[in-house]
Design a protein around this motif. Structure first.
Motif: not given
Length: 264
Positions: A248-249, A129-130, A96-97, A104-105
């Motif tokens: 996500l940091k 990713s986001t 995924f990441k 990647v959707l």
């Protein structure tokens, strides 16, 4: 003009007006929605235990495993309508990441119960990713439009930039095996990937989003579909722009997307 068209088509004027009446349109929409549910169940029975089956085996499997009774004529009609449906391999394989926005959707559909027993459906496309929700569509019907309209909204999203070798991943539901959905995926220049049957972990981040969504939104108090849509729109803005995420940091999805693009 109407009289001429009716004469050419061999139908009466009353039949013409009845076909296009609001009542008839609603009846057709309801039939389409019921047919989608039936198709989903028949395909589940067809693939049960990984063995292909004929109409009689499907009928007995539906009754024995799912507690549903359909006659053979209906099963055969539905199987004929789903022959063009195609399952594709799991290209994603839980990666995924990939730290590349737009590569990647993830997509899926969930049920929403609101008001006094009302039901709606939410379809989303999430960036793996986001975690950003790139497109979504809400409807009180579970017809094919639910999935294809979400793809069309993705196309209209100016902030979405398709990455090289990007793909869209889903389960094996009838919306995603349908030729119309798969043609639109190709038209958008995306590859298509599907989870293994019955394996929710293959699309876990999407399931996780729906879990947070249902915990954090005020869906039940909504009394109309329009009110529900407003609540969902407000949440999507909040989620993408203001909801910080530890993995996500400690950034929001939009902040993390910009962070990855600037680091590239």
């Amino acid at each position: 003009m109407v009289s001429y068209l009716c004469e050419v088509a061999g139908v009466s004027r009353s039949g013409y007006y009845n076909y296009f009446s609001e009542k008839s349109q609603k009846q057709r929409e309801l039939k389409d929605e019921k047919d989608e549910v039936v198709k989903e169940l028949i395909l589940k029975a067809f693939h049960f235990k990984g063995r292909k089956k004929g109409a009689r085996q499907i009928k007995m499997t539906l009754a024995g495993q799912f507690g549903v009774v359909y006659n053979l004529k209906r099963i055969r009609r539905m199987m004929k309508a789903t022959q063009e449906h195609r399952v594709v391999p799991n290209l994603l394989n839980r990666e995924f990441k990939q730290d590349v926005p737009g590569k990647v959707l993830l997509t899926d559909i969930t049920y929403l119960f609101y008001g006094k027993g009302q039901k709606a459906y939410l379809s989303t496309i999430k960036d793996g990713s986001t975690n950003e929700i790139l497109a979504y569509h809400v409807s009180d019907r579970i017809t094919m439009d639910l999935a294809t309209d979400t793809l069309l909204k993705l196309k209209k999203n100016r902030n979405f930039k398709k990455a090289k070798d990007s793909l869209i991943h889903s389960d094996q539901g009838t919306h995603y095996t349908h030729p119309d959905f798969q043609k639109l995926v190709k038209k958008l220049g995306l590859r298509q990937s599907m989870s293994r049957r019955g394996n929710c972990w293959d699309n876990a981040p999407q399931e996780s989003f729906f879990g947070h969504f249902k915990d954090e939104t005020y869906i039940k108090p909504c009394t109309t579909l329009e009110e529900l849509k407003r609540e969902i729109k407000q949440y999507m803005i909040y989620y993408n722009h203001y909801r910080y995420q530890w993995n996500l940091k400690k950034m929001t999805p939009v902040q993390y997307r910009d962070h990855l693009l600037n680091a590239a």
